[in-house]
Design an enzyme around this catalytic site. Structure first.
Site, PDB file in Angstrom:
ATOM      1  N   ASP A   1      -5.295  11.514   3.344  1.00  0.00           N
ATOM      2  CA  ASP A   1      -5.230  12.237   2.065  1.00  0.00           C
ATOM      3  C   ASP A   1      -5.125  13.737   2.338  1.00  0.00           C
ATOM      4  OD1 ASP A   1      -5.615  13.312  -0.434  1.00  0.00           O
ATOM      5  OD2 ASP A   1      -7.746  12.754  -0.559  1.00  0.00           O
TER       6      ASP A   1
ATOM      7  N   ASP B   1      -7.865  14.259  -3.190  1.00  0.00           N
ATOM      8  CA  ASP B   1      -8.145  13.482  -4.418  1.00  0.00           C
ATOM      9  C   ASP B   1      -8.603  12.057  -4.116  1.00  0.00           C
ATOM     10  OD1 ASP B   1      -5.831  12.257  -3.590  1.00  0.00           O
ATOM     11  OD2 ASP B   1      -4.705  12.610  -5.440  1.00  0.00           O
TER      12      ASP B   1
ATOM     13  N   ASP C   1      -1.523  10.468   0.894  1.00  0.00           N
ATOM     14  CA  ASP C   1      -0.288  11.044   0.352  1.00  0.00           C
ATOM     15  C   ASP C   1       0.635  11.500   1.483  1.00  0.00           C
ATOM     16  OD1 ASP C   1      -1.535  13.417   1.213  1.00  0.00           O
ATOM     17  OD2 ASP C   1      -2.498  13.685  -0.736  1.00  0.00           O
TER      18      ASP C   1
ATOM     19  N   ASP D   1      11.925  -5.094   0.261  1.00  0.00           N
ATOM     20  CA  ASP D   1      10.838  -5.869  -0.336  1.00  0.00           C
ATOM     21  C   ASP D   1      11.387  -7.160  -0.959  1.00  0.00           C
ATOM     22  OD1 ASP D   1       7.966  -5.791  -1.249  1.00  0.00           O
ATOM     23  OD2 ASP D   1       8.891  -5.829  -3.230  1.00  0.00           O
TER      24      ASP D   1
ATOM     25  N   GLU E   1      11.864  -8.340   4.125  1.00  0.00           N
ATOM     26  CA  GLU E   1      10.701  -9.205   3.940  1.00  0.00           C
ATOM     27  C   GLU E   1      11.253 -10.552   3.497  1.00  0.00           C
ATOM     28  OE1 GLU E   1       6.535  -9.505   1.430  1.00  0.00           O
ATOM     29  OE2 GLU E   1       8.342  -8.834   0.433  1.00  0.00           O
TER      30      GLU E   1
END
Ligand code: GLC
Length: 549
Positions: A50, A54, A58, A231, A293
């Protein structure tokens, strides 16, 4: 199998001095594309690091840790989705595939992260989510407004319901996350969502859909990405007429992998879409690639996704499905290599990802699980082809038992709290310090709670411990990089006692794994890496070694 002698064996420093390339450098043969033997590192962006305090990982966090990835020794990263998303499924519900969600940063953060990776010699691959969009995507919102029969609805899979009032779903398909795969909208029609209702399936028979994904791919390729992870590639094509499926048969065939009776997956015309992806990639230089995938039980049908004009790689989930055991591993390795070889494709090897229970836990958890996981990693990193690591594999992280109130995976709610979902394998990584969030964030919390005992597993703690799992991975990756035999297709099984397996790469690199209850004798050679202590010529249970003979 012959016994060795102590004088021929030395266990090298696990912090890893690189081993110089030897003997069979000539094995390297034809020029290989970079991805054919790359070690990819999957970053689940919410959980890696992070950068803004927060509590959610990210892109700035990734940029700040590029040095860690370079020192670890991986070749490439795969970033799970960081696109604009209401986060109904951890970002796999994309509302704008050409922008960064504010929780992950901005496009500028992406460009900076990409530049930092490339400067460090790391390739960057990103997720492409073509089976569905978020219900908040402008296309779906327009489809809701436009009503039945509209061009806007043709981008998705809307149908009238069954029964006198159309109040029964159009077919009997279940959602992968529990409940029906259909949701009714206020004007009475239903739409298909194989995953959460917030993830309406796209209609790939409508040329607007492939055209849109061509645009999305070019958007990221033009920015400089090196490839994609596709995906749910096996779900994109739906059968004409969307017939009911024989649920009894589906249940009776049930394995982790969907089988042919499950009509939601692996329809023949899916290959047209794979070819489309390949055409887009081939418009670019630099061996841009795509890995799919592809959860398909039949080996030949699985391999069809990586024929020469389709995807470059298809994740090989056989080691994920495999129980701990030399015979099971051997079967998984054999069948997957045979399937890939039959179509001239490169193998790939995966032990964990963000959808499955981490392998430390699958192998029994605790010390046994950790020990087996290290042995499995040693085998994984010595097989021919590409390797995918999941963030935290290198720290030996296990799944975490999370309290009910922490769970965020939609599977938890959709299953009526019968299935706890995938959050246990998505807990953020511990970086440093004594207390959660262990340097994952400068703030005081993390989006999933981190167990206090992870202080011992933090990157900082493990870097300081020569015998740590992190230093073990760094050592293996260093050797892998420097060992020409591991960058060829050469692979040969060697006879080994029951409960163990052994194979040779090139003419001098040997791998032995012992999963049996008793130690086995090692063949002649120098131990260049071992997953645990080696007892002279004897390889203890749940241990693996790399030898040079
Ligand atoms: C893939 C992703 C998984 C996601 C699903 C729906 O299986 O790996 O995390 O929930 O697709 O997008």
């Amino acid at each position: 199998m012959s016994g060795g002698s102590d004088s021929l064996r030395r266990v090298s420093n696990p912090t890893g001095t690189h081993v110089p390339p030897t003997a069979d450098a000539q094995d390297s043969g034809a020029v290989r594309a970079w991805w054919q033997d790359a070690v990819f590192y999957q970053i689940y962006p919410r959980s890696f690091a992070d950068g803004n305090g927060d509590g959610t990982g990210d892109l700035a966090g990734v940029r700040d840790r590029v040095g860690y990835l370079r020192d670890l020794g991986v070749d490439a990263i795969w970033l799970s989705p960081f696109y604009r998303s209401p986060m109904a499924d951890g970002g796999y519900d994309v509302s704008d595939p050409c922008d960064v969600d504010p929780i992950f940063g901005t496009l500028t953060d992406f460009d900076e992260m990409l530049a930092a990776c490339h400067a460090a010699g790391l390739r960057v691959t990103v997720d492409l989510v073509p089976n569905h969009l978020s219900d908040q995507h402008p296309w779906f919102q327009a489809a809701l407004r436009a009503g039945p029969g509209s061009r806007e609805r043709e981008r998705f899979i809307f149908r009238d319901g069954r029964g006198p009032d159309g109040d029964e779903p159009p077919n009997n398909w279940p959602s992968q996350f529990g409940g029906s795969a259909w949701k009714r909208v206020p004007d009475g029609q239903w739409y298909l969502h194989i995953f959460a209702p917030e993830q309406p399936d796209l209609n790939w028979d409508n040329p607007e859909v492939p055209a849109e994904f061509d645009r999305v791919m070019r958007f990221w390729l033009d920015r400089g990405v090196d490839g994609f992870r596709v995906d749910v590639a096996h779900g994109m094509a739906k059968p004409a007429g969307l017939p009911d499926m024989d649920m009894e048969l589906v249940r009776s065939q049930a394995t982790v992998m969907p089988t042919s009776a499950d009509l939601r997956w692996d329809r023949d015309h899916v290959h047209d879409y794979m070819r489309g992806f390949r055409r887009t990639l081939e418009d670019y230089d630099g061996d841009r690639m795509a890995v799919g995938e592809v959860w398909v039980a039949d080996d030949a049908r699985w391999a069809a996704y990586v024929r020469s004009d389709e995807l470059n790689l298809a994740f090989n989930f056989k080691l994920i499905e495999s129980e701990w055991g030399a015979d099971e591993f051997r079967a998984a390795i054999d069948t997957s290599m045979a399937a890939m070889r039959a179509v001239g494709a490169t193998s790939s090897w995966v032990l964990s990802n963000h959808d499955v229970v981490r392998h430390v836990s699958r192998y029994g958890g605790g010390e046994i699980g950790a020990r087996r996981a290290r042995a499995a990693a040693l085998v994984q990193l010595s097989l021919p082809g590409a390797v995918y690591l999941y963030n935290g594999d290198e720290l030996g992280l296990a799944n975490v038992e999370l309290p009910d109130e922490a769970l965020q995976d939609p599977i938890w709610e959709r299953s009526g709290h019968a299935d706890r979902g995938r959050d246990g394998g998505r807990v953020p990584l511990p970086w440093s310090g004594e207390r959660p969030p262990f340097g994952f964030s400068n703030g005081s919390r993390s989006w999933l709670p981190m167990p206090p005992e992870w202080s011992k597993l933090s990157v900082q703690a493990q870097l300081a411990d020569p015998g740590s799992t992190l230093n073990f991975y760094r050592h293996l990756l260093g050797i892998r990089r420097q060992t020409p035999q591991l960058h060829t297709d050469s692979f040969e099984w060697i006879d080994s006692p029951a409960g163990s397996l052994s194979f040779r790469r090139g003419n001098s690199f040997v791998v032995v794994l012992n999963t049996g209850p008793a130690p086995v004798s090692l063949p002649m050679g120098d131990v260049v890496a071992s997953s645990g202590p080696v007892d002279g010529d004897l390889l203890p249970t749940d241990t693996a070694v790399w030898l040079r003979d």
